[in-house]
Design a protein around this motif. Structure first.
Motif, mmCIF file in Angstrom:
data_model
loop_
_atom_site.group_PDB
_atom_site.id
_atom_site.type_symbol
_atom_site.label_atom_id
_atom_site.label_comp_id
_atom_site.label_asym_id
_atom_site.label_seq_id
_atom_site.Cartn_x
_atom_site.Cartn_y
_atom_site.Cartn_z
ATOM 1 N N ALA A 214 0.842 -1.194 0.000
ATOM 2 C CA ALA A 214 0.000 0.000 0.000
ATOM 3 C C ALA A 214 0.881 1.250 0.000
ATOM 4 O O ALA A 214 2.058 1.181 0.355
ATOM 5 N N PRO A 215 0.307 2.381 -0.385
ATOM 6 C CA PRO A 215 1.103 3.603 -0.485
ATOM 7 C C PRO A 215 1.304 4.300 0.857
ATOM 8 O O PRO A 215 1.193 5.513 0.965
ATOM 9 N N GLY A 216 1.584 3.554 1.885
ATOM 10 C CA GLY A 216 1.792 4.132 3.209
ATOM 11 C C GLY A 216 3.193 4.664 3.397
ATOM 12 O O GLY A 216 3.958 4.826 2.449
ATOM 13 N N GLY A 217 3.530 4.911 4.626
ATOM 14 C CA GLY A 217 4.826 5.470 4.954
ATOM 15 C C GLY A 217 5.910 4.427 5.106
ATOM 16 O O GLY A 217 5.664 3.222 5.014
ATOM 17 N N PRO A 218 7.128 4.881 5.355
ATOM 18 C CA PRO A 218 8.281 3.981 5.461
ATOM 19 C C PRO A 218 8.157 2.922 6.561
ATOM 20 O O PRO A 218 8.734 1.857 6.447
ATOM 21 N N ASP A 219 7.383 3.207 7.592
ATOM 22 C CA ASP A 219 7.248 2.269 8.711
ATOM 23 C C ASP A 219 5.962 1.447 8.641
ATOM 24 O O ASP A 219 5.591 0.791 9.606
ATOM 25 N N GLU A 220 5.306 1.458 7.507
ATOM 26 C CA GLU A 220 4.007 0.798 7.386
ATOM 27 C C GLU A 220 4.071 -0.697 7.704
ATOM 28 O O GLU A 220 3.267 -1.219 8.449
ATOM 29 N N ASP A 221 4.999 -1.398 7.128
ATOM 30 C CA ASP A 221 5.111 -2.839 7.357
ATOM 31 C C ASP A 221 6.580 -3.230 7.234
ATOM 32 O O ASP A 221 7.099 -3.355 6.141
ATOM 33 N N MET A 222 7.206 -3.433 8.360
ATOM 34 C CA MET A 222 8.636 -3.761 8.367
ATOM 35 C C MET A 222 8.856 -5.251 8.636
ATOM 36 O O MET A 222 9.935 -5.662 9.041
ATOM 37 N N THR A 223 7.823 -6.062 8.357
ATOM 38 C CA THR A 223 7.891 -7.494 8.551
ATOM 39 C C THR A 223 9.088 -8.101 7.829
ATOM 40 O O THR A 223 9.381 -7.736 6.692
ATOM 41 N N SER A 224 9.766 -9.000 8.493
ATOM 42 C CA SER A 224 10.916 -9.717 7.918
ATOM 43 C C SER A 224 12.005 -8.789 7.407
ATOM 44 O O SER A 224 12.690 -9.095 6.433
ATOM 45 N N GLY A 225 12.135 -7.618 8.043
ATOM 46 C CA GLY A 225 13.195 -6.696 7.671
ATOM 47 C C GLY A 225 12.909 -5.864 6.433
ATOM 48 O O GLY A 225 13.815 -5.226 5.887
ATOM 49 N N PHE A 226 11.656 -5.846 5.961
ATOM 50 C CA PHE A 226 11.317 -5.053 4.780
ATOM 51 C C PHE A 226 11.597 -3.587 5.066
ATOM 52 O O PHE A 226 11.102 -3.032 6.041
ATOM 53 N N LYS A 227 12.415 -2.954 4.247
ATOM 54 C CA LYS A 227 12.835 -1.579 4.530
ATOM 55 C C LYS A 227 12.505 -0.598 3.414
ATOM 56 O O LYS A 227 13.061 0.479 3.352
ATOM 57 N N TYR A 228 11.585 -0.976 2.527
ATOM 58 C CA TYR A 228 11.275 -0.104 1.393
ATOM 59 C C TYR A 228 9.862 0.473 1.444
ATOM 60 O O TYR A 228 9.320 0.871 0.413
ATOM 61 N N GLY A 229 9.267 0.514 2.624
ATOM 62 C CA GLY A 229 7.936 1.084 2.758
ATOM 63 C C GLY A 229 7.912 2.531 2.293
ATOM 64 O O GLY A 229 8.893 3.254 2.401
ATOM 65 N N GLY A 230 6.776 2.932 1.772
ATOM 66 C CA GLY A 230 6.627 4.291 1.293
ATOM 67 C C GLY A 230 7.200 4.518 -0.091
ATOM 68 O O GLY A 230 7.244 5.642 -0.576
ATOM 69 N N TRP A 231 7.608 3.456 -0.792
ATOM 70 C CA TRP A 231 8.240 3.589 -2.109
ATOM 71 C C TRP A 231 7.334 4.246 -3.124
ATOM 72 O O TRP A 231 7.799 4.911 -4.041
ATOM 73 N N GLN A 232 6.015 4.088 -2.964
ATOM 74 C CA GLN A 232 5.084 4.539 -3.985
ATOM 75 C C GLN A 232 4.851 6.046 -3.965
ATOM 76 O O GLN A 232 4.604 6.648 -5.007
ATOM 77 N N ALA A 233 4.939 6.674 -2.818
ATOM 78 C CA ALA A 233 4.592 8.094 -2.678
ATOM 79 C C ALA A 233 5.288 9.018 -3.682
ATOM 80 O O ALA A 233 4.627 9.870 -4.280
ATOM 81 N N PRO A 234 6.581 8.885 -3.930
ATOM 82 C CA PRO A 234 7.221 9.798 -4.886
ATOM 83 C C PRO A 234 6.714 9.651 -6.329
ATOM 84 O O PRO A 234 6.903 10.539 -7.147
ATOM 85 N N TYR A 235 6.058 8.525 -6.637
ATOM 86 C CA TYR A 235 5.580 8.285 -7.995
ATOM 87 C C TYR A 235 4.110 8.629 -8.182
ATOM 88 O O TYR A 235 3.578 8.522 -9.276
ATOM 89 N N SER A 236 3.459 9.043 -7.119
ATOM 90 C CA SER A 236 2.056 9.419 -7.199
ATOM 91 C C SER A 236 1.938 10.767 -7.908
ATOM 92 O O SER A 236 2.773 11.645 -7.738
ATOM 93 N N ASN A 237 0.901 10.902 -8.723
ATOM 94 C CA ASN A 237 0.673 12.173 -9.399
ATOM 95 C C ASN A 237 -0.827 12.409 -9.518
ATOM 96 O O ASN A 237 -1.637 11.573 -9.116
ATOM 97 N N GLU A 238 -1.194 13.545 -10.077
ATOM 98 C CA GLU A 238 -2.604 13.901 -10.165
ATOM 99 C C GLU A 238 -3.401 12.869 -10.971
ATOM 100 O O GLU A 238 -4.506 12.497 -10.597
ATOM 101 N N GLU A 239 -2.830 12.385 -12.053
ATOM 102 C CA GLU A 239 -3.516 11.404 -12.894
ATOM 103 C C GLU A 239 -3.771 10.098 -12.134
ATOM 104 O O GLU A 239 -4.868 9.537 -12.191
#
Length: 78
Positions: free
Chosen positions: A18-43
Motif C-alpha cells: 500500500a502507499p503508506g509510509g516507510p514504517d508501514e510494514d517492516m515485517t521480515s526486515g522489509f525496509k522499502y515502505g513508502g516507495w510509492q509516494a514519490p511516484y504518485s501524481n494527479e492522474e
C-alpha cells in the motif's frame, strides 16, 4: 455475476505494498515502505478516486484484515 477488479500498487520487480509510509510494514526486515509516494501524481490519484467512487467489497489478506480490524475495533471517541 460481478467482475473482480484488482487495484494494487506494485513495482516492476514485484514489490506489492500500500502507499503508506516507510514504517508501514517492516515485517521480515522489509525496509522499502513508502516507495510509492514519490511516484504518485494527479492522474494516478484521479484514477484511484474514480475506482473507489462506486460501492465495492474488499477481499483482504490476513495481515490487511488484521490491520483493518484493529482500526475498526478502536473506540470512536463519540
Amino acid at each position: 455475476m460481478r467482475k473482480i477488479v484488482v487495484l494494487s500498487f506494485i513495482t516492476l520487480d514485484g514489490v506489492m505494498q500500500a502507499p503508506g509510509g516507510p514504517d508501514e510494514d517492516m515485517t521480515s526486515g522489509f525496509k522499502y515502505g513508502g516507495w510509492q509516494a514519490p511516484y504518485s501524481n494527479e492522474e494516478s490519484m484521479k484514477e484511484m478516486a474514480k475506482q473507489l467512487s462506486e460501492p465495492f467489497d474488499l477481499l483482504l489478506g490476513r495481515k490487511t484484515y488484521d490491520l483493518f480490524a484493529s482500526v475498526l475495533a478502536e473506540p470512536s471517541g463519540n
